[in-house]
Write a protein that holds these residues in place. Structure first.
Motif, PDB file in Angstrom:
ATOM      1  N   PRO A 316       0.832  -1.206   0.000  1.00 46.84           N
ATOM      2  CA  PRO A 316       0.000   0.000   0.000  1.00 46.84           C
ATOM      3  C   PRO A 316       0.868   1.259   0.000  1.00 46.84           C
ATOM      4  O   PRO A 316       1.933   1.267   0.607  1.00 46.84           O
ATOM      5  CB  PRO A 316      -0.803  -0.108   1.300  1.00 46.84           C
ATOM      6  N   ASP A 317       0.417   2.280  -0.700  1.00 43.22           N
ATOM      7  CA  ASP A 317       1.153   3.549  -0.763  1.00 43.22           C
ATOM      8  C   ASP A 317       0.508   4.536   0.209  1.00 43.22           C
ATOM      9  O   ASP A 317      -0.566   5.080  -0.049  1.00 43.22           O
ATOM     10  CB  ASP A 317       1.109   4.084  -2.204  1.00 43.22           C
ATOM     11  N   SER A 318       1.166   4.746   1.336  1.00 40.70           N
ATOM     12  CA  SER A 318       0.590   5.579   2.399  1.00 40.70           C
ATOM     13  C   SER A 318       0.426   7.032   1.948  1.00 40.70           C
ATOM     14  O   SER A 318      -0.594   7.666   2.208  1.00 40.70           O
ATOM     15  CB  SER A 318       1.476   5.552   3.647  1.00 40.70           C
ATOM     16  N   LEU A 319       1.463   7.573   1.286  1.00 43.38           N
ATOM     17  CA  LEU A 319       1.398   8.980   0.870  1.00 43.38           C
ATOM     18  C   LEU A 319       0.235   9.185  -0.116  1.00 43.38           C
ATOM     19  O   LEU A 319      -0.527  10.148  -0.007  1.00 43.38           O
ATOM     20  CB  LEU A 319       2.734   9.401   0.236  1.00 43.38           C
ATOM     21  N   ASN A 351       2.236  15.487  -8.089  1.00 44.30           N
ATOM     22  CA  ASN A 351       0.889  15.536  -8.680  1.00 44.30           C
ATOM     23  C   ASN A 351       0.164  14.205  -8.511  1.00 44.30           C
ATOM     24  O   ASN A 351      -1.000  14.168  -8.129  1.00 44.30           O
ATOM     25  CB  ASN A 351       0.971  15.904 -10.170  1.00 44.30           C
ATOM     26  N   ARG A 352       0.883  13.098  -8.781  1.00 45.87           N
ATOM     27  CA  ARG A 352       0.254  11.767  -8.697  1.00 45.87           C
ATOM     28  C   ARG A 352      -0.239  11.473  -7.294  1.00 45.87           C
ATOM     29  O   ARG A 352      -1.297  10.884  -7.099  1.00 45.87           O
ATOM     30  CB  ARG A 352       1.278  10.691  -9.078  1.00 45.87           C
ATOM     31  N   LYS A 353       0.562  11.888  -6.281  1.00 43.70           N
ATOM     32  CA  LYS A 353       0.224  11.540  -4.893  1.00 43.70           C
ATOM     33  C   LYS A 353      -0.551  12.661  -4.200  1.00 43.70           C
ATOM     34  O   LYS A 353      -0.836  12.564  -3.005  1.00 43.70           O
ATOM     35  CB  LYS A 353       1.494  11.187  -4.119  1.00 43.70           C
TER      36      LYS A 353
HETATM   37  N1  CTP Z   1       5.642   6.135  -0.138  1.00 38.40           N
HETATM   38  C1  CTP Z   1       4.635   5.602   0.643  1.00 38.40           C
HETATM   39  N2  CTP Z   1       4.241   4.303   0.451  1.00 38.40           N
HETATM   40  C2  CTP Z   1       4.823   3.550  -0.513  1.00 38.40           C
HETATM   41  C3  CTP Z   1       5.850   4.091  -1.317  1.00 38.40           C
HETATM   42  C4  CTP Z   1       6.249   5.396  -1.097  1.00 38.40           C
HETATM   43  O1  CTP Z   1       4.114   6.304   1.509  1.00 38.40           O
HETATM   44  N3  CTP Z   1       4.420   2.296  -0.688  1.00 38.40           N
HETATM   45  C5  CTP Z   1       6.031   7.542   0.053  1.00 38.40           C
HETATM   46  C6  CTP Z   1       7.466   7.713   0.527  1.00 38.40           C
HETATM   47  O2  CTP Z   1       7.570   7.735   1.934  1.00 38.40           O
HETATM   48  C7  CTP Z   1       7.832   9.073  -0.090  1.00 38.40           C
HETATM   49  C8  CTP Z   1       7.041   9.094  -1.382  1.00 38.40           C
HETATM   50  O3  CTP Z   1       5.970   8.174  -1.196  1.00 38.40           O
HETATM   51  O4  CTP Z   1       7.388  10.155   0.698  1.00 38.40           O
HETATM   52  C9  CTP Z   1       7.802   8.740  -2.627  1.00 38.40           C
HETATM   53  O5  CTP Z   1       8.533   7.549  -2.447  1.00 38.40           O
HETATM   54  P1  CTP Z   1       9.398   6.935  -3.629  1.00 38.40           P
HETATM   55  O6  CTP Z   1       9.887   5.609  -3.195  1.00 38.40           O
HETATM   56  O7  CTP Z   1      10.394   7.925  -4.156  1.00 38.40           O
HETATM   57  O8  CTP Z   1       8.327   6.834  -4.772  1.00 38.40           O
HETATM   58  P2  CTP Z   1       7.446   5.642  -5.253  1.00 38.40           P
HETATM   59  O9  CTP Z   1       6.056   5.822  -4.762  1.00 38.40           O
HETATM   60  O10 CTP Z   1       8.093   4.372  -4.920  1.00 38.40           O
HETATM   61  O11 CTP Z   1       7.397   5.911  -6.821  1.00 38.40           O
HETATM   62  P3  CTP Z   1       8.343   5.332  -7.971  1.00 38.40           P
HETATM   63  O12 CTP Z   1       8.725   3.958  -7.597  1.00 38.40           O
HETATM   64  O13 CTP Z   1       7.447   5.409  -9.139  1.00 38.40           O
HETATM   65  O14 CTP Z   1       9.481   6.276  -8.065  1.00 38.40           O
END
Ligand code: CTP
Length: 410
Positions: A316-319, A351-353
């Motif tokens: 899951p992506d928290s941000l 923008n995406r997040k």
């Molecule tokens: N983040 C999050 N949850 C995830 C992945 C990333 O909350 N599963 C948050 C990180 O803590 C940071 C931001 O999103 O603040 C960007 O993290 P980054 O690893 O650079 O980006 P990704 O979402 O992994 O994107 P990509 O792999 O496409 O670069």
């Protein structure tokens, strides 16, 4: 000779508990007053066996409350005195703090005026634990001390030396000068920076996550968590109430910051969700694994000579979740680590997040980023041009927060 600290204009509550070192608390109180502080005193029932309440009352020219329930039923003040005094204080110092009081306050007990006032206080709380014999290093006290740090209390280490029992061990109340210097540091770190985050609840995520494949192997990354810890420290300096949600960190977390330890991206997601409602600012510095093994084996996977494939699934992506579930007034700060096209990739991430800011850096710049004390970053917002910050993680953390919150983004 180092000059004595000055506490001019500061309001300090001195809590005294029932340890033999309580006989020293009267002189400690005088030294606090001599340094300019306005001092009130609260004693526990057992402290009264070591030190007279009238002594402390005469020195402070104030009543010295002990029980929550007033003897005289003076409802005008006494029924809520623990709240009024807690709001009055700039700092609370418990010296000496017994094992019993430490155990109570780390578990939220409020059975007398001191423990109740501590529960109500929002100011820094400093505990000078003193114990005899093996008490200080006992497993229960070690656990309570760790818990106290996690809850944001500041702990002064006791001195090693002769104890009341005749034993020589760790557990003595430090000299007043050392206690005063410790307090001065806390008050000045609260003071020198403008309190632009005062009254705000800030959650910072830091460190790597671990995604276990079996009991002994996991996917992770070399994050030390230093940047996140620096952001948490800076937010605290700027007056915020800070909670740090963190994976394995390279360094200990400074006192005064509440901590929640997590292991995986799923744990992080759950912790972030449960703090969402009550949090004003999220600083998402954790280096989160984007993938986890689709299954976690119960037992260690054995090699059988053949090639092996590990099916992965996204975490899951928290941000992103915070961006999609944002409430008015919340500020969302993300981080980005990129290997190429830093500004474009980080702006795309912003923008995406649906974040308000992204703090972006490039992996691979020597002496900067992962596993380093330094960082070179760009702060990218929804408006304006990106600005560059370079220096130690500690230095730039405060500059980044000042730049974000002084620009009227709240
Ligand atoms: N983040 C999050 N949850 C995830 C992945 C990333 O909350 N599963 C948050 C990180 O803590 C940071 C931001 O999103 O603040 C960007 O993290 P980054 O690893 O650079 O980006 P990704 O979402 O992994 O994107 P990509 O792999 O496409 O670069």
């Amino acid at each position: 000779m180092t000059p004595s600290p000055t506490f001019e204009g500061k309001r300090i509550i001195l809590g005294v508990t029932g340890g033999i070192a309580a006989y020293k608390s009267a002189v400690l109180l005088r030294d606090l007053q001599k340094s300019g502080a306005e001092v009130r005193c609260i004693m526990t029932p057992s402290a009264l066996r070591f030190l007279g309440k009238d002594t402390m009352s005469a020195l402070t020219r104030q009543p010295v409350p002990v029980d929550v329930f007033p003897a005289d039923s003076d409802v005008t003040e006494s029924w809520s005195r623990h709240i009024q005094w807690a709001e009055w204080a700039d700092l609370m110092l418990v010296a000496p703090c017994t094992a019993n009081t430490l155990a109570k306050i780390t578990h939220g007990l409020s059975d007398n005026m001191l423990t109740s006032t501590i529960l109500a206080a929002r100011c820094p709380i400093v505990l000078s634990a003193t114990m005899d014999g093996g008490m200080y290093e006992s497993p229960a006290m070690r656990m309570n001390r760790e818990l106290a740090k996690k809850l944001g209390f500041h702990l002064i280490e006791p001195e090693h030396g002769y104890l009341a029992s005749g034993l020589e061990d760790k557990g003595r109340l430090p000299e007043n000068k050392a206690i005063l210097n410790y307090i001065a540091e806390i008050l000045s770190s609260n003071n020198t920076s403008p309190h632009i985050l005062s009254g705000k609840k800030v959650v910072v995520t830091a460190g790597p996550t671990r995604e276990y494949l079996d009991p002994v192997r996991f996917l992770s990354n070399p994050s030390t968590g230093r940047m996140g810890v620096a952001m948490a420290e800076a937010a605290k300096k700027l007056g915020a109430e800070v909670t740090l949600i963190h994976g394995k960190l390279a360094d200990p977390v400074p006192d005064g910051i509440k901590t929640i330890e997590i292991i995986s991206a799923d744990d992080l997601f759950n912790a972030v969700q449960s703090h969402h409602e009550a949090t004003d600012v999220f600083v998402m510095a954790a280096a989160v694994s984007d993938f986890k093994p689709a299954t976690r084996e119960e037992h260690k996977v054995k090699k059988d000579g053949a090639e092996m494939q590990i099916p992965l699934q996204p975490t899951p992506d928290s941000l992103k979740w915070l961006g999609e579930n944002r409430r008015n007034g919340k500020v969302l700060i993300g981080f980005a680590m990129e290997t190429e096209n830093l500004i474009e990739a980080a702006t795309d991430k912003l923008n995406r997040k649906k974040a308000d800011f992204i703090i972006a850096n490039t992996i691979g710049k020597s002496g900067s980023g992962f596993e380093s004390d330094r960082n070179d970053v760009f702060l990218i917002g929804t408006k304006g041009t990106p600005s560059a910050f370079s220096g130690t993680k500690k230095d730039i953390a405060e500059k980044l927060l000042l730049s974000i919150f002084d620009n009227g983004s709240e």
